[in-house]
Design an enzyme around this catalytic site. Structure first.
Site, PDB file in Angstrom:
ATOM      1  N   HIS A   1     -43.570  -3.785 -27.615  1.00 39.68           N
ATOM      2  CA  HIS A   1     -44.293  -2.878 -26.724  1.00 39.68           C
ATOM      3  C   HIS A   1     -43.377  -2.382 -25.599  1.00 39.68           C
ATOM      4  O   HIS A   1     -42.273  -2.907 -25.390  1.00 39.68           O
ATOM      5  CB  HIS A   1     -45.503  -3.606 -26.110  1.00 39.68           C
ATOM      6  CG  HIS A   1     -45.108  -4.785 -25.284  1.00 39.68           C
ATOM      7  ND1 HIS A   1     -44.801  -5.999 -25.856  1.00 39.68           N
ATOM      8  CD2 HIS A   1     -44.910  -4.940 -23.958  1.00 39.68           C
ATOM      9  CE1 HIS A   1     -44.459  -6.847 -24.907  1.00 39.68           C
ATOM     10  NE2 HIS A   1     -44.501  -6.220 -23.733  1.00 39.68           N
TER      11      HIS A   1
ATOM     12  N   HIS B   1     -30.030  -9.868 -20.162  1.00 38.63           N
ATOM     13  CA  HIS B   1     -30.187 -10.078 -21.604  1.00 38.63           C
ATOM     14  C   HIS B   1     -30.462 -11.554 -21.945  1.00 38.63           C
ATOM     15  O   HIS B   1     -29.962 -12.078 -22.931  1.00 38.63           O
ATOM     16  CB  HIS B   1     -28.923  -9.557 -22.314  1.00 38.63           C
ATOM     17  CG  HIS B   1     -29.019  -9.527 -23.805  1.00 38.63           C
ATOM     18  ND1 HIS B   1     -30.133  -9.101 -24.485  1.00 38.63           N
ATOM     19  CD2 HIS B   1     -28.121  -9.887 -24.762  1.00 38.63           C
ATOM     20  CE1 HIS B   1     -29.925  -9.199 -25.785  1.00 38.63           C
ATOM     21  NE2 HIS B   1     -28.718  -9.677 -25.976  1.00 38.63           N
TER      22      HIS B   1
ATOM     23  N   CYS C   1     -41.911  -9.290 -21.659  1.00 40.14           N
ATOM     24  CA  CYS C   1     -41.642  -9.093 -23.087  1.00 40.14           C
ATOM     25  C   CYS C   1     -40.968 -10.379 -23.580  1.00 40.14           C
ATOM     26  O   CYS C   1     -40.604 -11.223 -22.764  1.00 40.14           O
ATOM     27  CB  CYS C   1     -40.733  -7.879 -23.255  1.00 40.14           C
ATOM     28  SG  CYS C   1     -40.639  -7.229 -24.928  1.00 40.14           S
TER      29      CYS C   1
HETATM   30  C1  LIG Z   1     -37.430  -6.524 -22.666  1.00 37.19           C
HETATM   31  C2  LIG Z   1     -36.901  -6.206 -24.014  1.00 37.19           C
HETATM   32  C3  LIG Z   1     -35.946  -5.205 -24.142  1.00 37.19           C
HETATM   33  C4  LIG Z   1     -35.410  -4.893 -25.380  1.00 37.19           C
HETATM   34  N1  LIG Z   1     -34.506  -3.893 -25.471  1.00 37.19           N
HETATM   35  C5  LIG Z   1     -34.062  -3.514 -26.682  1.00 37.19           C
HETATM   36  C6  LIG Z   1     -33.247  -2.378 -26.791  1.00 37.19           C
HETATM   37  O1  LIG Z   1     -32.921  -1.725 -25.806  1.00 37.19           O
HETATM   38  N2  LIG Z   1     -32.852  -2.006 -28.034  1.00 37.19           N
HETATM   39  C7  LIG Z   1     -33.215  -2.674 -29.141  1.00 37.19           C
HETATM   40  O2  LIG Z   1     -32.812  -2.285 -30.231  1.00 37.19           O
HETATM   41  N3  LIG Z   1     -34.015  -3.773 -29.070  1.00 37.19           N
HETATM   42  C8  LIG Z   1     -34.450  -4.188 -27.867  1.00 37.19           C
HETATM   43  N4  LIG Z   1     -35.285  -5.252 -27.758  1.00 37.19           N
HETATM   44  C9  LIG Z   1     -35.590  -6.053 -28.939  1.00 37.19           C
HETATM   45  C10 LIG Z   1     -36.687  -5.490 -29.801  1.00 37.19           C
HETATM   46  O3  LIG Z   1     -37.718  -4.941 -29.013  1.00 37.19           O
HETATM   47  C11 LIG Z   1     -37.197  -6.602 -30.724  1.00 37.19           C
HETATM   48  O4  LIG Z   1     -36.086  -7.098 -31.457  1.00 37.19           O
HETATM   49  C12 LIG Z   1     -38.238  -6.111 -31.704  1.00 37.19           C
HETATM   50  O5  LIG Z   1     -39.287  -5.468 -31.027  1.00 37.19           O
HETATM   51  C13 LIG Z   1     -38.788  -7.300 -32.499  1.00 37.19           C
HETATM   52  O6  LIG Z   1     -39.833  -6.831 -33.321  1.00 37.19           O
HETATM   53  P1  LIG Z   1     -40.676  -7.804 -34.245  1.00 37.19           P
HETATM   54  O7  LIG Z   1     -41.498  -6.892 -35.092  1.00 37.19           O
HETATM   55  O8  LIG Z   1     -39.783  -8.781 -34.890  1.00 37.19           O
HETATM   56  O9  LIG Z   1     -41.587  -8.669 -33.245  1.00 37.19           O
HETATM   57  P2  LIG Z   1     -42.980  -8.333 -32.545  1.00 37.19           P
HETATM   58  O10 LIG Z   1     -42.977  -6.999 -31.952  1.00 37.19           O
HETATM   59  O11 LIG Z   1     -43.290  -9.467 -31.650  1.00 37.19           O
HETATM   60  O12 LIG Z   1     -44.008  -8.311 -33.734  1.00 37.19           O
HETATM   61  C14 LIG Z   1     -44.518  -9.471 -34.335  1.00 37.19           C
HETATM   62  C15 LIG Z   1     -45.994  -9.261 -34.512  1.00 37.19           C
HETATM   63  O13 LIG Z   1     -46.534 -10.320 -35.287  1.00 37.19           O
HETATM   64  C16 LIG Z   1     -47.817 -10.569 -34.834  1.00 37.19           C
HETATM   65  N5  LIG Z   1     -48.239 -11.902 -35.269  1.00 37.19           N
HETATM   66  C17 LIG Z   1     -47.682 -13.081 -34.915  1.00 37.19           C
HETATM   67  N6  LIG Z   1     -48.367 -14.107 -35.457  1.00 37.19           N
HETATM   68  C18 LIG Z   1     -49.372 -13.563 -36.178  1.00 37.19           C
HETATM   69  C19 LIG Z   1     -50.417 -14.122 -36.942  1.00 37.19           C
HETATM   70  N7  LIG Z   1     -50.591 -15.447 -37.076  1.00 37.19           N
HETATM   71  N8  LIG Z   1     -51.275 -13.291 -37.577  1.00 37.19           N
HETATM   72  C20 LIG Z   1     -51.131 -11.937 -37.462  1.00 37.19           C
HETATM   73  N9  LIG Z   1     -50.158 -11.365 -36.705  1.00 37.19           N
HETATM   74  C21 LIG Z   1     -49.288 -12.164 -36.074  1.00 37.19           C
HETATM   75  C22 LIG Z   1     -47.655 -10.471 -33.330  1.00 37.19           C
HETATM   76  O14 LIG Z   1     -48.860 -10.344 -32.650  1.00 37.19           O
HETATM   77  C23 LIG Z   1     -46.742  -9.275 -33.187  1.00 37.19           C
HETATM   78  O15 LIG Z   1     -47.470  -8.075 -33.043  1.00 37.19           O
HETATM   79  C24 LIG Z   1     -35.837  -5.609 -26.531  1.00 37.19           C
HETATM   80  C25 LIG Z   1     -36.806  -6.586 -26.419  1.00 37.19           C
HETATM   81  C26 LIG Z   1     -37.355  -6.899 -25.173  1.00 37.19           C
HETATM   82  C27 LIG Z   1     -38.373  -7.977 -25.087  1.00 37.19           C
HETATM   83  O1  LIG Z   2     -30.187  -3.705 -27.947  1.00 41.87           O
HETATM   84  C1  LIG Z   2     -29.918  -3.109 -26.907  1.00 41.87           C
HETATM   85  O2  LIG Z   2     -29.300  -2.049 -26.905  1.00 41.87           O
HETATM   86  C2  LIG Z   2     -30.325  -3.709 -25.583  1.00 41.87           C
HETATM   87  C3  LIG Z   2     -29.225  -3.613 -24.601  1.00 41.87           C
HETATM   88  C4  LIG Z   2     -28.239  -4.685 -24.716  1.00 41.87           C
HETATM   89  C5  LIG Z   2     -28.872  -5.999 -24.752  1.00 41.87           C
HETATM   90  C6  LIG Z   2     -30.021  -6.046 -25.592  1.00 41.87           C
HETATM   91  N1  LIG Z   2     -30.752  -5.023 -25.817  1.00 41.87           N
END
Ligand SMILES: Cc1cc2nc3c(=O)[nH]c(=O)nc-3n(C[C@H](O)[C@H](O)[C@H](O)COP(=O)(O)OP(=O)(O)OC[C@H]3O[C@@H](n4cnc5c(N)ncnc54)[C@H](O)[C@@H]3O)c2cc1C
Ligand SMILES: O=C(O)[C@@H]1CCCC=N1
Length: 387
Positions: free
Chosen positions: A47, A273, A316
């Site tokens: 999100h 990070h 997050c």
């Molecule tokens: C502050 C922050 C900044 C970031 N900046 C960057 C960036 O600049 N560039 C970049 O490339 N990446 C960035 N990232 C990383 C990136 O956002 C994440 O790597 C990515 O969103 C991970 O996605 P996901 O689908 O694995 O996890 P999630 O988005 O957490 O999705 C997992 C989903 O599974 C669901 N779930 C879990 N358990 C169950 C269950 N039992 N039943 C049903 N549903 C379930 C959860 O509710 C959730 O919606 C950042 C992350 C954060 C937190």
């Molecule tokens: O993935 C990205 O670009 C951002 C910035 C560097 C550290 C982690 N997330």
């Protein structure tokens, strides 16, 4: 096929699960995407308004995957008729001979990514209002930019739905029965499929415990800080201020990164990070602020145009592996269960390609990229492996 029978079930509608479901539906598979929370939600990792996208990486394999990733993001923009990417460039600053700075620089140059190197004498002319650390080099990945994250998640889920995919939100998975046909139970239903994909973000190990597997994943809470510009617009996207990554610096061990002011007028997002360990269900009880202190010191020193007290702090989570590389693999004991986990705070930009790879693994196709850096097997040689 009964209405609760699917070719594939994907658990978790974050960016990785949503893109996996999208690719499976594109391949003609009857696909169910299950999400524990009502969508959209702000309790996981995908999100928020923005993420950085970039080809600049310390490892060639990420840079090489990003080439196609840019095309897949553009394809989604067309399919959903929405703008998801804004080019800003990414400024990398760090000690000229520092390990991380050199890794970034070498990968960029080796892979012929379009870059601009800023010599100390010309730095402030191109990047005003930033105090470069003495001895720091500066290189810009000109392909990089901002992804509109919430908008992207909505877009990919919308296209999945249009392709005939089924999304059931507000349905937490509470049990998984393995076998040639996998049975998945939620609070409101029982579903069956030939294959299962687990992309549960910070809850990955909770889900994997139903399959007798645990991965060495650390869940940390990130304080997402926005800092007020003393003069609004100083670091604005409209003034072509870039995203940035500060590698080694005296404030802390991990990188500091930022995005130009854009989503909240007059506020610039600058984050650390790393964060403190948390239980994903108790995220808001984790109240550590040492990372904010690090950021305040850095901002005081290097971004004099920002007030060094955060104006907005959002939350997050990262799910971090020991080497900070992703897990993209087949379950070691159940070949019809595919795992995407441990995106270690840098996975969003890869969503389209992660989805494609997890889809290929699910369908038994040869993966488009070498997946050896992402294998579960790599944790087996670690002394404190949780496997
Ligand atoms: C502050 C922050 C900044 C970031 N900046 C960057 C960036 O600049 N560039 C970049 O490339 N990446 C960035 N990232 C990383 C990136 O956002 C994440 O790597 C990515 O969103 C991970 O996605 P996901 O689908 O694995 O996890 P999630 O988005 O957490 O999705 C997992 C989903 O599974 C669901 N779930 C879990 N358990 C169950 C269950 N039992 N039943 C049903 N549903 C379930 C959860 O509710 C959730 O919606 C950042 C992350 C954060 C937190
Ligand atoms: O993935 C990205 O670009 C951002 C910035 C560097 C550290 C982690 N997330």
């Amino acid at each position: 096929m009964a209405s609760r029978d699917f070719d594939c079930i994907v658990i978790g509608a974050g960016i990785q699960g949503s893109f996996t479901a999208y690719h499976l539906a594109k391949s003609g598979r009857k696909t169910l995407l299950l999400e524990q929370f009502v969508l959209p939600h702000s309790r996981g990792s995908s999100h928020g308004q923005t993420r950085i996208t970039r080809k600049a990486y310390e490892q060639d394999f990420y840079t090489q995957m990003m080439e196609e990733c840019y095309q897949l993001w553009a394809q989604l923009e067309k399919e959903a008729n929405v703008k998801l990417y804004r080019r800003t460039g990414l400024l990398i600053m760090g000690p000229e001979n520092g390990r991380d700075f050199l890794l970034f620089k070498n990968t960029l140059l080796k892979n012929k990514v379009p870059t601009v190197t800023l010599e100390p004498s010309e730095f402030s002319q191109h990047i005003p209002h930033v105090n470069r650390n003495p001895g720091d080099g500066a290189i810009v990945d000109t392909t990089a930019g901002v992804l509109y994250a919430d908008r992207a998640l909505k877009a990919v889920q919308g296209v999945f739905h249009r392709l005939g995919g089924v999304i059931k939100d507000g349905e937490k998975v509470i049990d998984i029965q393995t076998g040639p046909v996998v049975t998945v139970t939620t609070a409101s239903g029982v579903y069956k499929a030939k294959s299962l994909v687990i992309t549960a973000g910070p809850w990955a190990n909770r889900l994997l415990s139903h399959t007798n597997l645990q991965l060495p994943l650390q869940v940390v809470k990130i304080n997402v800080c926005y800092w007020r510009e003393k003069i609004p617009g100083t670091y604005s996207v409209t003034k072509r201020f870039p995203c940035f990554i500060q590698t080694e610096c005296k404030e802390g061990k991990y990188h500091i990164y930022g995005l130009p002011s854009n989503e909240y007028p007059g506020l610039m997002k600058v984050c650390y990070h790393m964060g403190s360990e948390t239980d994903p269900d108790e995220r808001d009880r984790q109240t550590d602020r040492w990372d904010i202190d690090i950021l305040s010191h850095y901002i005081t020193r290097c971004f004099p145009g920002l007030v060094p007290i955060p104006a907005v702090v959002e939350s997050c989570m990262y799910t971090v592996t020991p080497d900070h590389h992703f897990v993209l693999d087949r379950h070691p004991s159940h070949s019809n269960i595919i795992i995407g986990a441990g995106f270690s705070g840098h996975g969003f930009k890869f969503g389209p390609i992660v989805g494609k790879l997890l889809c290929e693994l699910t369908l038994g196709l040869v993966p488009s990229y070498d997946l050896s850096p992402f294998k579960i097997q790599r944790f087996l040689s670690q002394p404190k492996s949780a496997l």
